[in-house]
Design an enzyme around this catalytic site. Structure first.
Site, PDB file in Angstrom:
ATOM      1  N   ASP A 187     -35.976 -37.160 -95.435  1.00 17.84           N
ATOM      2  CA  ASP A 187     -35.485 -36.320 -94.341  1.00 17.84           C
ATOM      3  C   ASP A 187     -34.103 -35.800 -94.704  1.00 17.84           C
ATOM      4  OD1 ASP A 187     -35.323 -34.938 -92.047  1.00 17.84           O
ATOM      5  OD2 ASP A 187     -35.334 -36.662 -90.702  1.00 17.84           O
ATOM      6  N   CYS A 232     -30.789 -35.253 -92.462  1.00 16.02           N
ATOM      7  CA  CYS A 232     -30.920 -35.881 -91.150  1.00 16.02           C
ATOM      8  C   CYS A 232     -29.495 -36.207 -90.700  1.00 16.02           C
ATOM      9  CB  CYS A 232     -31.741 -37.159 -91.284  1.00 16.02           C
ATOM     10  SG  CYS A 232     -32.012 -37.971 -89.710  1.00 16.02           S
ATOM     11  N   ASN A 238     -37.203 -42.454 -85.220  1.00 20.23           N
ATOM     12  CA  ASN A 238     -35.921 -42.815 -84.602  1.00 20.23           C
ATOM     13  C   ASN A 238     -35.107 -41.595 -84.175  1.00 20.23           C
ATOM     14  OD1 ASN A 238     -35.097 -41.880 -87.061  1.00 20.23           O
ATOM     15  ND2 ASN A 238     -34.041 -43.730 -87.705  1.00 20.23           N
ATOM     16  N   GLU A 243     -29.995 -37.711 -76.583  1.00 19.03           N
ATOM     17  CA  GLU A 243     -29.539 -38.618 -75.530  1.00 19.03           C
ATOM     18  C   GLU A 243     -28.402 -38.030 -74.714  1.00 19.03           C
ATOM     19  OE1 GLU A 243     -30.455 -43.168 -77.102  1.00 19.03           O
ATOM     20  OE2 GLU A 243     -28.387 -42.475 -77.083  1.00 19.03           O
ATOM     21  N   HIS A 294     -30.102 -36.434 -82.681  1.00 24.95           N
ATOM     22  CA  HIS A 294     -30.336 -37.021 -84.001  1.00 24.95           C
ATOM     23  C   HIS A 294     -31.656 -36.499 -84.549  1.00 24.95           C
ATOM     24  CE1 HIS A 294     -31.688 -40.780 -86.454  1.00 24.95           C
ATOM     25  NE2 HIS A 294     -31.012 -39.952 -87.224  1.00 24.95           N
ATOM     26  N   HIS A 339     -24.341 -45.468 -90.896  1.00 17.81           N
ATOM     27  CA  HIS A 339     -24.949 -44.349 -90.159  1.00 17.81           C
ATOM     28  C   HIS A 339     -25.659 -44.793 -88.886  1.00 17.81           C
ATOM     29  CE1 HIS A 339     -28.888 -45.579 -91.473  1.00 17.81           C
ATOM     30  NE2 HIS A 339     -29.476 -44.463 -91.115  1.00 17.81           N
ATOM     31  N   GLY A 340     -25.914 -46.084 -88.743  1.00 13.92           N
ATOM     32  CA  GLY A 340     -26.639 -46.510 -87.542  1.00 13.92           C
ATOM     33  C   GLY A 340     -26.816 -48.010 -87.545  1.00 13.92           C
ATOM     34  N   GLY A 344     -29.831 -49.666 -88.286  1.00  8.43           N
ATOM     35  CA  GLY A 344     -30.720 -50.143 -89.342  1.00  8.43           C
ATOM     36  C   GLY A 344     -31.760 -51.083 -88.756  1.00  8.43           C
ATOM     37  N   LYS A 379     -37.262 -39.130 -76.667  1.00  8.80           N
ATOM     38  CA  LYS A 379     -37.705 -39.713 -77.933  1.00  8.80           C
ATOM     39  C   LYS A 379     -38.871 -38.935 -78.489  1.00  8.80           C
ATOM     40  CE  LYS A 379     -36.675 -43.557 -79.923  1.00  8.80           C
ATOM     41  NZ  LYS A 379     -35.614 -43.575 -80.925  1.00  8.80           N
TER      42      LYS A 379
END
Lengths: 476, 149
Positions: free
Chosen positions: A95, A98, A202, A206, A234, A399-400, A402, A475
């Site tokens: 991706d 992303c 994911n 939001e 995202h 980045h997040g 995980g 989502k």
């Protein structure tokens, strides 16, 4: 992982010295607990990356590192084109580009709560999400090539947003050096009806509530205040990026032998930067970066239209847009000398410190916003790049959260409906076309994003500015 | 207790295997072609229950010569990903013929229906991770890899 695999340089810095074919050390930034919880595959992958030609300084892994393809997710590596350095499709991922963008709204919780449900419904209606969803835009061949060359700048020229958005987007919304002609017809075909779509897994949109401010001055500069409402998106380069990743992963893996590159893992697929194959991928990857930037710009426009219906006073100015699956040419100091290096960040966020010329002028004194996505039930963070990060990992951060649990395990443990109801009881509205998708993305399927962010902050990779919690989550 | 995989118990069919961020798909068959067909079903099952997909349309899928069986398998799954994405379809039956590292296949399925299929994820691509095509001691073929979702 076992701690005795590492030499501990500081509380948050763990090193594996060069061994076997490694030409540089591997270094992981994490707390002791995060290291203990990390998959052993991270060790294998971060050391494999250290064997690639032309790698500079070290192979790095961020606190959210987990098992990826060739490179770990959360992997960072720099390559020097003058020393036979490589560009790796495996080091960027499927991706391409992303990333996350966050919009300020000028609204507070009191503005949102009375219309929270209406906003959830309208956003779910206007944001195409999930497998098989399509956008309203249909691009002919020339328009598609223009989009691949122009990125978010192209989207703005088509009426999706304003020039103000471009100032707050990495690369000012347009990745230079994109070569649409290097993008296959199959990749273009996958994208023809997917502009302005969120995707699945994911990926999310939001509405978030600013809960904590950790750094008042930087938050002021970012326009963030406790109790404010922000919106985060995202997603990435959709089918086009996935197809480019698929094609080059295979062709680079097959061609590696021709360039005398020994791959310890086929997924490390790479070619010399200064080779026709390498240049072809760079041109295509940059086009995919533009696709992702244009996609997030269109989604921003759709979000603004939705808010216009419900809360017309909302401004929805862009705070920042930053990608976390890229390879970019950046100037960094190596042994006191400035070098132009190809910085791979796979599941890692660029985090330039104060003063860097690529940061928008009005934010330059404080540093680049670093946007960290959490899970739909927990929290996300807004961080800022630090000067210190330049010497740590080429100005990179996590980045997040995980994943910590496989999709299958999450599905065994949860029912989507229960997750939606549980979160609704906590004031978080989830809208998704797939109940199973929600179960697979359950909050406890991810690591504790706060632990990841604390480690990134304590390691000096980045600094905490604000914590946000979701109110509405669309989502895919 | 040791949990045996389907491949180990000697039953043709498909199964998923562990990958923390994504998911592994494995087909088990009496021939390599059968294993490819079953792995394609396993990939569909990552997205939705194959039993809820009607076989209304047929799509021909061809993969030109690959360097080896493993790359051919990777090409096959990625060709299905491409067809799912560009046709907005899901497939629940597959037929494969393999000759000299080339593949001719068919897939039967229908248009994605969000209400009916409630797809959990879209598959971005089949990776080279845990990629394996081999005949086991029990005579059965397995074809497997991790898919990125």
């Amino acid at each position: 992982m076992e701690l005795n695999l590492f030499t501990r340089h500081s509380e948050y810095e763990w090193e594996i010295g060069p061994r076997g074919n490694m030409s540089v050390p591997a270094r992981i930034y994490a707390s002791e607990q995060l290291i203990r919880d990390m998959d052993h595959k991270v060790y294998e992958q971060v050391t494999n990356v250290a064997t690639l030609p032309g790698i500079v300084k070290a192979s790095f892994a961020m606190p959210d590192a987990h098992w990826g393809y060739g490179f770990p997710i959360g992997g960072v590596a720099a390559f020097d084109p003058d020393k036979g350095g490589v560009i790796s499709a495996g080091g960027v991922g499927f991706d391409i580009s992303c990333g996350v963008r966050t919009l300020l709204t000028g609204l507070t919780l009191d503005d949102i709560l009375p219309v929270q449900k209406d906003l959830a419904e309208i956003l779910y209606h206007v944001i195409p999400a999930g497998m098989g969803s399509t956008g309203k835009l249909r691009l002919n061949k020339k328009e598609l090539d223009d989009m691949l060359a122009g990125g978010a700048k192209w989207a703005v020229s088509r009426g999706y947003g304003s020039n103000k958005d471009l100032i707050r987007t990495e690369e000012q919304g347009q990745m230079k050096g994109a070569k649409p002609e290097e993008v296959s017809d199959r990749a273009k075909k996958r994208q023809r009806d997917e502009m302005g779509t969120l995707g699945s897994g994911n990926h999310y949109l939001e509405i978030q509530h600013v809960i904590d401010i950790y750094d008042r001055d930087t938050a002021d500069a970012f326009g963030l205040y406790q109790g404010d409402i922000v919106i985060s998106i995202h997603c990435g380069s959709r089918g086009l990026g996935h197809q480019i990743g698929t094609e080059f992963l295979k062709s680079m893996a097959i061609a590696a032998g021709k360039y005398g590159i020994v791959l310890p893992d086929r997924e490390l697929a790479c070619s010399p930067i200064n080779s026709p194959h390498g240049q072809s991928y760079i041109g295509a990857m940059r086009a995919a970066i533009n696709c992702a930037l244009a996609n997030r710009q269109i989604l921003t426009h759709l979000t603004r239209q939705a808010f216009e219906h419900i809360l017309p006073k909302a401004g929805l100015d862009l705070l920042y847009d930053v990608s976390h699956n890229t390879c970019k040419v950046e100037e960094h100091k190596v042994n006191g000398k400035k070098k132009h290096l190809y910085i791979h960040r796979k599941g890692a966020t660029r985090a330039f410190g104060p003063g860097h010329h690529d940061i928008p002028f009005e934010l330059r004194d404080v540093g680049q916003p670093v946007l960290i996505g959490g899970t739909m039930g927990t929290e996300s963070y807004i961080l800022v790049g630090t000067k210190e990060s330049e010497t740590k990992a080429f100005s990179s951060a996590c980045h997040g959260a995980g994943r910590s649990m496989s999709r299958r395990a999450a599905l065994k443990r949860h029912k989507g409906r229960q997750i939606v109801d549980m979160l609704a009881n906590r004031g978080i509205l989830i809208r998704s076309p797939s109940s199973r998708g929600v179960a697979e993305e359950a909050p406890d399927a991810y690591k504790d994003v706060s632990a990841v962010v604390e480690a990134a902050d304590a390691a000096g990779l980045t600094r905490k500015v604000a914590r946000v919690e979701p109110l509405v989550c669309i989502k895919g | 207790m040791t949990v045996q995989t389907q491949a180990e118990t000697g039953q043709p069919g498909w199964e998923h295997f562990h990958h923390v961020a994504d998911i592994g798909v494995r087909g088990i068959g009496k021939t390599m072609a059968n294993a490819f067909e079953q792995a394609a079903l396993a990939m569909t099952a990552v997205i939705t229950d194959p039993a809820c997909i009607k076989q209304k349309q047929t799509v021909n899928i061809a993969c030109p010569e690959a360097p080896d069986d493993e790359y051919l398998f990777n090409d096959w799954l990625n060709a299905i990903v491409y067809e799912m994405d560009t046709r907005k379809m899901l497939f629940s039956r597959f037929q494969v013929t393999i000759m000299d590292h080339t593949l001719a296949g068919k897939a039967w399925g229908e248009q994605v229906d969000m209400q009916k299929h409630t797809p959990a994820v879209e598959v971005k691509g089949a990776t080279l991770t845990a990629l394996k095509v081999e005949q086991q001691g029990n005579g059965l073929w397995i074809a497997q890899c991790v898919v990125d979702v």
